[in-house]
Design a protein around this motif. Structure first.
Motif, PDB file in Angstrom:
ATOM      1  N   THR A 101       0.484   2.563   2.115  1.00  0.00           N
ATOM      2  CA  THR A 101       0.634   3.571   3.168  1.00  0.00           C
ATOM      3  C   THR A 101       0.384   2.995   4.560  1.00  0.00           C
ATOM      4  O   THR A 101       0.209   3.745   5.519  1.00  0.00           O
ATOM      5  CB  THR A 101      -0.339   4.742   2.922  1.00  0.00           C
ATOM      6  OG1 THR A 101      -1.697   4.239   2.917  1.00  0.00           O
ATOM      7  CG2 THR A 101      -0.059   5.430   1.597  1.00  0.00           C
ATOM      8  N   THR A 102       0.344   1.664   4.678  1.00  0.00           N
ATOM      9  CA  THR A 102      -0.011   1.049   5.958  1.00  0.00           C
ATOM     10  C   THR A 102       1.062   1.203   7.017  1.00  0.00           C
ATOM     11  O   THR A 102       0.763   1.239   8.217  1.00  0.00           O
ATOM     12  CB  THR A 102      -0.278  -0.450   5.760  1.00  0.00           C
ATOM     13  OG1 THR A 102       0.916  -1.080   5.270  1.00  0.00           O
ATOM     14  CG2 THR A 102      -1.424  -0.678   4.786  1.00  0.00           C
ATOM     15  N   GLY A 103       2.319   1.243   6.592  1.00  0.00           N
ATOM     16  CA  GLY A 103       3.399   1.249   7.562  1.00  0.00           C
ATOM     17  C   GLY A 103       3.738  -0.137   8.069  1.00  0.00           C
ATOM     18  O   GLY A 103       4.581  -0.295   8.967  1.00  0.00           O
ATOM     19  N   TRP A 104       3.120  -1.171   7.515  1.00  0.00           N
ATOM     20  CA  TRP A 104       3.416  -2.538   7.912  1.00  0.00           C
ATOM     21  C   TRP A 104       4.767  -2.980   7.366  1.00  0.00           C
ATOM     22  O   TRP A 104       5.278  -2.414   6.387  1.00  0.00           O
ATOM     23  CB  TRP A 104       2.333  -3.497   7.409  1.00  0.00           C
ATOM     24  CG  TRP A 104       0.959  -3.193   7.906  1.00  0.00           C
ATOM     25  CD1 TRP A 104       0.635  -2.486   9.034  1.00  0.00           C
ATOM     26  CD2 TRP A 104      -0.285  -3.575   7.305  1.00  0.00           C
ATOM     27  NE1 TRP A 104      -0.733  -2.409   9.175  1.00  0.00           N
ATOM     28  CE2 TRP A 104      -1.325  -3.065   8.126  1.00  0.00           C
ATOM     29  CE3 TRP A 104      -0.616  -4.294   6.163  1.00  0.00           C
ATOM     30  CZ2 TRP A 104      -2.673  -3.259   7.831  1.00  0.00           C
ATOM     31  CZ3 TRP A 104      -1.960  -4.496   5.858  1.00  0.00           C
ATOM     32  CH2 TRP A 104      -2.973  -3.984   6.692  1.00  0.00           C
ATOM     33  N   GLU A 105       5.329  -3.998   7.974  1.00  0.00           N
ATOM     34  CA  GLU A 105       6.540  -4.626   7.460  1.00  0.00           C
ATOM     35  C   GLU A 105       6.130  -5.629   6.376  1.00  0.00           C
ATOM     36  O   GLU A 105       5.401  -6.581   6.647  1.00  0.00           O
ATOM     37  CB  GLU A 105       7.287  -5.353   8.572  1.00  0.00           C
ATOM     38  CG  GLU A 105       8.496  -6.129   8.069  1.00  0.00           C
ATOM     39  CD  GLU A 105       9.056  -7.099   9.106  1.00  0.00           C
ATOM     40  OE1 GLU A 105      10.010  -7.820   8.772  1.00  0.00           O
ATOM     41  OE2 GLU A 105       8.501  -7.159  10.222  1.00  0.00           O
ATOM     42  N   TRP A 106       6.585  -5.413   5.168  1.00  0.00           N
ATOM     43  CA  TRP A 106       6.261  -6.315   4.065  1.00  0.00           C
ATOM     44  C   TRP A 106       7.443  -7.231   3.790  1.00  0.00           C
ATOM     45  O   TRP A 106       8.580  -6.772   3.664  1.00  0.00           O
ATOM     46  CB  TRP A 106       5.900  -5.523   2.803  1.00  0.00           C
ATOM     47  CG  TRP A 106       4.590  -4.818   2.932  1.00  0.00           C
ATOM     48  CD1 TRP A 106       4.375  -3.580   3.455  1.00  0.00           C
ATOM     49  CD2 TRP A 106       3.308  -5.323   2.557  1.00  0.00           C
ATOM     50  NE1 TRP A 106       3.043  -3.271   3.436  1.00  0.00           N
ATOM     51  CE2 TRP A 106       2.353  -4.325   2.888  1.00  0.00           C
ATOM     52  CE3 TRP A 106       2.863  -6.511   1.971  1.00  0.00           C
ATOM     53  CZ2 TRP A 106       0.989  -4.481   2.650  1.00  0.00           C
ATOM     54  CZ3 TRP A 106       1.508  -6.680   1.742  1.00  0.00           C
ATOM     55  CH2 TRP A 106       0.578  -5.686   2.078  1.00  0.00           C
ATOM     56  N   VAL A 107       7.170  -8.522   3.736  1.00  0.00           N
ATOM     57  CA  VAL A 107       8.214  -9.495   3.450  1.00  0.00           C
ATOM     58  C   VAL A 107       7.832 -10.254   2.180  1.00  0.00           C
ATOM     59  O   VAL A 107       6.652 -10.474   1.899  1.00  0.00           O
ATOM     60  CB  VAL A 107       8.428 -10.473   4.613  1.00  0.00           C
ATOM     61  CG1 VAL A 107       8.943  -9.741   5.837  1.00  0.00           C
ATOM     62  CG2 VAL A 107       7.139 -11.218   4.953  1.00  0.00           C
ATOM     63  N   THR A 108       8.839 -10.638   1.428  1.00  0.00           N
ATOM     64  CA  THR A 108       8.599 -11.358   0.185  1.00  0.00           C
ATOM     65  C   THR A 108       8.511 -12.854   0.460  1.00  0.00           C
ATOM     66  O   THR A 108       9.361 -13.425   1.142  1.00  0.00           O
ATOM     67  CB  THR A 108       9.734 -11.086  -0.825  1.00  0.00           C
ATOM     68  OG1 THR A 108       9.815  -9.674  -1.043  1.00  0.00           O
ATOM     69  CG2 THR A 108       9.468 -11.794  -2.142  1.00  0.00           C
ATOM     70  N   GLY A 109       7.460 -13.468  -0.046  1.00  0.00           N
ATOM     71  CA  GLY A 109       7.279 -14.905   0.147  1.00  0.00           C
ATOM     72  C   GLY A 109       6.082 -15.392  -0.617  1.00  0.00           C
ATOM     73  O   GLY A 109       5.275 -14.604  -1.128  1.00  0.00           O
ATOM     74  N   ASP A 110       5.947 -16.700  -0.697  1.00  0.00           N
ATOM     75  CA  ASP A 110       4.860 -17.330  -1.455  1.00  0.00           C
ATOM     76  C   ASP A 110       4.243 -18.401  -0.582  1.00  0.00           C
ATOM     77  O   ASP A 110       4.953 -19.232   0.000  1.00  0.00           O
ATOM     78  CB  ASP A 110       5.422 -17.939  -2.744  1.00  0.00           C
ATOM     79  CG  ASP A 110       4.334 -18.411  -3.701  1.00  0.00           C
ATOM     80  OD1 ASP A 110       3.301 -18.900  -3.209  1.00  0.00           O
ATOM     81  OD2 ASP A 110       4.522 -18.296  -4.914  1.00  0.00           O
ATOM     82  N   SER A 111       2.917 -18.384  -0.464  1.00  0.00           N
ATOM     83  CA  SER A 111       2.234 -19.351   0.393  1.00  0.00           C
ATOM     84  C   SER A 111       2.394 -20.786  -0.092  1.00  0.00           C
ATOM     85  O   SER A 111       2.079 -21.720   0.637  1.00  0.00           O
ATOM     86  CB  SER A 111       0.747 -19.004   0.494  1.00  0.00           C
ATOM     87  OG  SER A 111       0.162 -18.901  -0.785  1.00  0.00           O
ATOM     88  N   MET A 112       2.884 -20.968  -1.310  1.00  0.00           N
ATOM     89  CA  MET A 112       3.163 -22.310  -1.813  1.00  0.00           C
ATOM     90  C   MET A 112       4.631 -22.699  -1.603  1.00  0.00           C
ATOM     91  O   MET A 112       5.050 -23.782  -2.014  1.00  0.00           O
ATOM     92  CB  MET A 112       2.801 -22.404  -3.294  1.00  0.00           C
ATOM     93  CG  MET A 112       1.311 -22.422  -3.559  1.00  0.00           C
ATOM     94  SD  MET A 112       0.470 -23.838  -2.781  1.00  0.00           S
ATOM     95  CE  MET A 112       1.147 -25.191  -3.766  1.00  0.00           C
TER      96      MET A 112
END
Length: 336
Positions: free
Chosen positions: A46-57
């Motif tokens: 419910t944050t309203g943030w933009e979520w992007v798919t990715g991996d820190s590795m």
């Protein structure tokens, strides 16, 4: 950048304690939040943030996610202390590459693992970093990579904290040592011992500190470091006493943390072995000197201890919901 230009922060570890609280604080200060997750937006978010798919590795996905951002919050670590040797340094390499490509400033929550007994009992920004643990040597190497990158223009802000507690601290000593999430507090298991001081950091205060420092980003050094004092438990009993007051049992006493059990388990389990390795940090008083931070900001964000403990216990499911949940960090005199 003009005042009307939106500032975007990319947050690694946005579902964790320090990552989510830093993101929330930056948002309060006018930043737009872009959160990285391997699976995208979490269910029920419910944050309203933009979520992007990715991996820190995966460096490619990190660099792509960082396009157009002005800050990168590096608040990610391998879970349960496992695989540190294999994962921690590549993770920071990828963050540095993303910051170099985007021109963003890296925000790193620092730890006390970097230090050995020769730096105790009071840690300052210029204290020698000679860790006696494997985990500590990795953290030193991580910060050295950031310092080297700063010589080539990659800006870094490190704020060093004591042990975290807060409403989203699933992997902390507070939630896995002192109390049990989802259960009423009937007793407290303390990793330390009476008479030995310990530094605690309330996560919303930590996030607010990053946000206030970034409000003055133009005044920061290219490689800036600050120490956060937080709640200093001078004799190792004050946190336990606060928990007792909050749950209505002022006479509550702590029981010893089962270190011997972890020592045996560490023969077969890497996570337990790493936990045992940091036991010396509970056997020596270790305080962080925040003089530089206070001189720069004027004060250190500080939520009163009982209020912070109550909100933490509510968030961990150890107390029913209360009106204190979600209160913003307060100053030393208790005002918003």
């Amino acid at each position: 950048m003009t005042d009307s230009t939106p500032r975007i922060a990319l947050v690694f570890g946005a579902t964790g304690g320090i990552g989510s609280e830093t993101a929330a604080a930056l948002e309060r200060h006018g930043w737009t939040i872009r959160a990285l997750s391997r699976s995208g937006q979490p269910a029920g978010d419910t944050t309203g943030w933009e979520w992007v798919t990715g991996d820190s590795m995966d460096q490619g996905s990190i660099v792509r996610a960082a396009q157009g951002v002005q800050a990168i919050v590096h608040a990610v670590n391998p879970p349960r202390y496992a695989n540190w040797s294999r994962l921690v340094l590549p993770m920071i390499d990828h963050t540095i590459a993303a910051a170099r490509a985007s021109g963003a400033c890296i925000l790193l929550p620092g730890t006390i693992y970097n230090y050995g007994p020769d730096a105790f009992p009071v840690l300052r920004e210029d204290s020698p970093q000679r860790a006696t643990t494997h985990k500590g040597t990795i953290r030193i190497a991580l910060e050295k990579k950031l310092e080297d990158a700063s010589q080539k223009g990659v800006r870094t802000l490190i704020v060093r904290f004591g042990d975290f507690f807060g409403p989203k601290t699933g992997g902390s000593w507070f939630s896995q040592g002192l109390v049990k999430p989802g259960q009423p507090v009937k007793r407290v298991s303390s990793p330390g011992k009476q008479g030995v001081g310990h530094a605690w950091t309330y996560l919303p205060d930590a996030g607010e500190t990053f946000a206030r420092l970034m409000d003055r980003e133009d005044d920061l050094e290219t490689f800036a470091r600050f120490h956060f004092r937080g709640h200093w438990d001078a004799d190792g009993t004050q946190m336990v006493a606060a928990i007792g007051r909050v749950v209505g049992n002022p006479a509550m006493r702590s029981v010893p943390f089962p270190w011997p059990v972890l020592q045996v388990g560490g023969l077969f389990n890497e996570s337990m072995r790493e936990l045992v390795a940091v036991r010396p940090l509970w056997r020596s008083p270790i305080e962080l000197d925040n003089a530089r931070l206070v001189a720069f900001l004027g004060e250190e964000p500080h939520t009163p201890l009982d209020q912070a403990v109550r909100t933490s216990l509510v968030g961990l499911g150890c107390l029913p919901s209360a009106s204190t949940t979600g209160m913003a960090p307060r100053t030393a005199d208790g005002t918003p």
